[in-house]
Enzyme design. Structure first.
Site, mmCIF file in Angstrom:
data_model
loop_
_atom_site.group_PDB
_atom_site.id
_atom_site.type_symbol
_atom_site.label_atom_id
_atom_site.label_comp_id
_atom_site.label_asym_id
_atom_site.label_seq_id
_atom_site.Cartn_x
_atom_site.Cartn_y
_atom_site.Cartn_z
ATOM 1 N N TYR A 239 31.732 -89.428 9.898
ATOM 2 C CA TYR A 239 31.972 -90.163 8.655
ATOM 3 C C TYR A 239 30.656 -90.473 7.940
ATOM 4 O O TYR A 239 30.523 -90.238 6.730
ATOM 5 C CB TYR A 239 32.709 -91.457 8.977
ATOM 6 C CG TYR A 239 32.967 -92.342 7.773
ATOM 7 C CD1 TYR A 239 34.008 -92.061 6.901
ATOM 8 C CD2 TYR A 239 32.175 -93.455 7.525
ATOM 9 C CE1 TYR A 239 34.255 -92.878 5.800
ATOM 10 C CE2 TYR A 239 32.408 -94.268 6.427
ATOM 11 C CZ TYR A 239 33.453 -93.972 5.569
ATOM 12 O OH TYR A 239 33.679 -94.785 4.474
ATOM 13 N N SER B 63 29.749 -94.860 0.867
ATOM 14 C CA SER B 63 29.863 -95.983 1.798
ATOM 15 C C SER B 63 28.474 -96.488 2.124
ATOM 16 O O SER B 63 27.497 -95.734 2.051
ATOM 17 C CB SER B 63 30.549 -95.528 3.098
ATOM 18 O OG SER B 63 30.460 -96.525 4.107
#
Length: 250
Positions: free
Chosen positions: A154, A141
């Site tokens: 995350y 990401s």
């Protein structure tokens, strides 16, 4: 010749969104067989499998909870046995809960790390044991590179995924296995503009290419990394964000 002619792939988290886009692009680019992993979204994964078959590839849906290390290893074994081998693995499955760091519990931290990172470790290790060369691609990401509030677990897991790819590239390279990662920016989905109008608007205003990404954009990146065009490319993180990371932050 299509780029992935004859390949056998396993895509985790293939029930929807980015995983769906990856699986479909693999089939469209000539993969002979695509194993589609899901945890609970069996109906959605079966719909993807149907579309994979329409593109001329074999498809199977395999269920597993990738927070369980043993389940990861069994998933890879099943996919390889079904496909008659494995040439490509895409570690896409992951979770992205929002939880402020103050007050986050160790259990909440572990849930994200086990799903997003430990599964990547276990699936990659298992795949390397059955591959005779091939490619592994982790879906990371842009938050591996720039943090976001409420996403500490995350962001940390995705940053570790990027480094795992580099480490795995170093150690599995002698076996002819290439390992890379893809870091998507904001990827569109049905209802996103209604759920987060401010964020979507800000992204569109600031992204040099003026739009959100699509699952197909990430699928194309994964096709490239699994193809002969990337035969001398390993240990790299491909940021696919419409140019957003090129903007100055000051």
């Amino acid at each position: 010749m299509r780029l992935l002619e004859g390949q056998v792939a396993l895509v985790t988290g293939a029930g929807g969104g980015i995983g769906r886009g990856i699986a479909l692009r693999f089939a469209e680019q000539g993969a002979a067989a695509v194993a589609l992993h899901c945890r609970t979204s069996v109906e959605a994964a079966e719909e993807v499998a149907s579309r994979v078959r329409e593109s001329g590839a074999r498809a199977v849906v395999l269920q597993a909870d990738l927070a369980d290390e043993d389940a990861c290893r069994e998933l890879v074994r099943e996919a390889s046995a079904w496909g008659g081998g494995l040439t490509a693995l895409v570690n896409n499955a992951g979770v992205q809960p929002v939880r402020p760091l103050p007050g986050m519990t160790a259990g909440e931290w572990r849930e994200v790390v086990d799903t997003n990172l430990t599964s990547v470790f276990a699936c990659t290790q298992a795949a390397a044991e059955v591959m005779a060369g091939g490619s592994v691609t982790h879906i990371a990401s842009v938050e591996a590179h720039a943090p976001a509030a409420g996403h500490a677990h995350y962001c940390a897991s995705k940053a570790a995924v990027v480094m795992h790819a580099r480490s795995a590239a170093l150690e599995y390279g002698p076996r002819g296995i290439r390992v890379n990662s893809v870091s998507p920016g904001l990827i569109d989905r049905e209802g996103l503009a209604e759920d987060w109008p401010d964020g979507v608007g800000r992204w569109r205003d600031k992204a040099p290419l003026g739009r959100l990404g699509s699952p197909r954009d990430i699928g194309d990146a994964c096709v490239f990394l699994a193809s002969p065009l990337a035969s001398w490319l390993t240990g790299q993180d491909l940021v696919v964000d419409g140019g957003m990371s090129a903007r100055p932050t000051w």
